[in-house]
Design a protein around this motif. Sequence first.
Motif, short mmCIF file in Angstrom:
data_model
loop_
_atom_site.label_atom_id
_atom_site.label_comp_id
_atom_site.label_asym_id
_atom_site.label_seq_id
_atom_site.Cartn_x
_atom_site.Cartn_y
_atom_site.Cartn_z
N PRO A 153 0.83 -1.22 0.00
CA PRO A 153 0.00 0.00 0.00
C PRO A 153 0.85 1.25 0.00
O PRO A 153 1.99 1.26 0.47
N ARG A 154 0.29 2.31 -0.52
CA ARG A 154 0.97 3.60 -0.45
C ARG A 154 0.89 4.16 0.97
O ARG A 154 1.82 4.83 1.43
N VAL A 155 -0.23 3.88 1.65
CA VAL A 155 -0.43 4.32 3.03
C VAL A 155 -0.88 3.13 3.86
O VAL A 155 -1.81 2.40 3.49
N LEU A 156 -0.24 2.95 5.02
CA LEU A 156 -0.61 1.90 5.96
C LEU A 156 -0.95 2.54 7.30
O LEU A 156 -0.12 3.22 7.91
N LEU A 157 -2.19 2.35 7.73
CA LEU A 157 -2.68 2.91 8.99
C LEU A 157 -2.73 1.79 10.02
O LEU A 157 -3.39 0.77 9.79
N LEU A 158 -2.05 1.99 11.14
CA LEU A 158 -1.99 0.97 12.19
C LEU A 158 -2.63 1.51 13.46
O LEU A 158 -2.13 2.45 14.06
N ASP A 159 -3.75 0.92 13.86
CA ASP A 159 -4.49 1.37 15.03
C ASP A 159 -4.22 0.41 16.19
O ASP A 159 -4.74 -0.70 16.22
N GLU A 160 -3.38 0.82 17.13
CA GLU A 160 -2.98 0.01 18.28
C GLU A 160 -2.45 -1.36 17.83
O GLU A 160 -2.95 -2.41 18.26
N PRO A 161 -1.42 -1.39 16.99
CA PRO A 161 -0.97 -2.67 16.43
C PRO A 161 -0.27 -3.58 17.43
O PRO A 161 -0.12 -4.77 17.15
N THR A 162 0.15 -3.04 18.59
CA THR A 162 0.90 -3.86 19.54
C THR A 162 0.15 -4.08 20.86
O THR A 162 0.73 -4.58 21.81
N ALA A 163 -1.10 -3.70 20.92
CA ALA A 163 -1.86 -3.83 22.16
C ALA A 163 -1.92 -5.29 22.60
O ALA A 163 -2.27 -6.18 21.82
N SER A 164 -1.54 -5.55 23.84
CA SER A 164 -1.60 -6.88 24.46
C SER A 164 -0.68 -7.91 23.81
O SER A 164 -0.87 -9.12 24.00
N LEU A 165 0.32 -7.46 23.05
CA LEU A 165 1.24 -8.40 22.42
C LEU A 165 2.51 -8.57 23.25
O LEU A 165 2.87 -7.71 24.05
N ASP A 166 3.20 -9.70 23.05
CA ASP A 166 4.45 -9.94 23.76
C ASP A 166 5.56 -9.09 23.15
O ASP A 166 5.39 -8.45 22.11
#
Length: 215
Positions: A153-166
């Motif tokens: 993609p030309r634009v990648l939107l990440l909304d809380e991509p690491t929430a609750s991850l190790d």
Amino acid sequence: MKELYKLEQVRQRYNGRPVLTIKNFSINEGSIVGLAGHNGSGKSTLMRMLAFLESPDSGKIFYDGSEVKEPALWLRREVTMLTQEPYLLKRSVAANVAYGLELRGEKNISERVCDSLVRVGLAPDKFMHRNWFELSGGEAQRVALAARLALNPRVLLLDEPTASLDLESTRLIHDAAVSARDEQGTTLVIVSHDHLWLEDVSDTIFRLADGRMND
């Protein structure tokens, strides 16, 4: 840097209640922009506007130099978003990553699936044939990210991509985001409550409070 997004006097209301007011905001192509703020500060509303999933009550949104009034299909192909709880199809990892490519009639799908899995730290020979229900939370998030990276993609939107991850998944998502920008020129906008992680991955961080922005 070329200006990719520009918002002018944008306001949004839900049931008559103002939730977002932005006088001027721009995002340069090839940058990694962080968005911080408490719950209810307007971050998710802004992300939906940047994804062209929601239009403001008033104001103007420009993309690549042109005002966007009615989002066209080509915009949805250039801009993709990963949410905090991504939806995976009830099929294998490979089929999940390949799905968007197949819809677009792309070529070299198997090669692009493998490449995308490697970029998020999932060995193709180990994960390609796993089913969606066999994945941990961190693995599922990385599969969802791989599916979006495969689309280039030309634009990648990440909304809380690491929430609750190790920690490992958090680091791998950081590395995948940075490599997308460095290797393919992808513009990223990232929402996160993990301020240290956000500061590490972003070029610039904008903070929202009560629907208003302060840099």
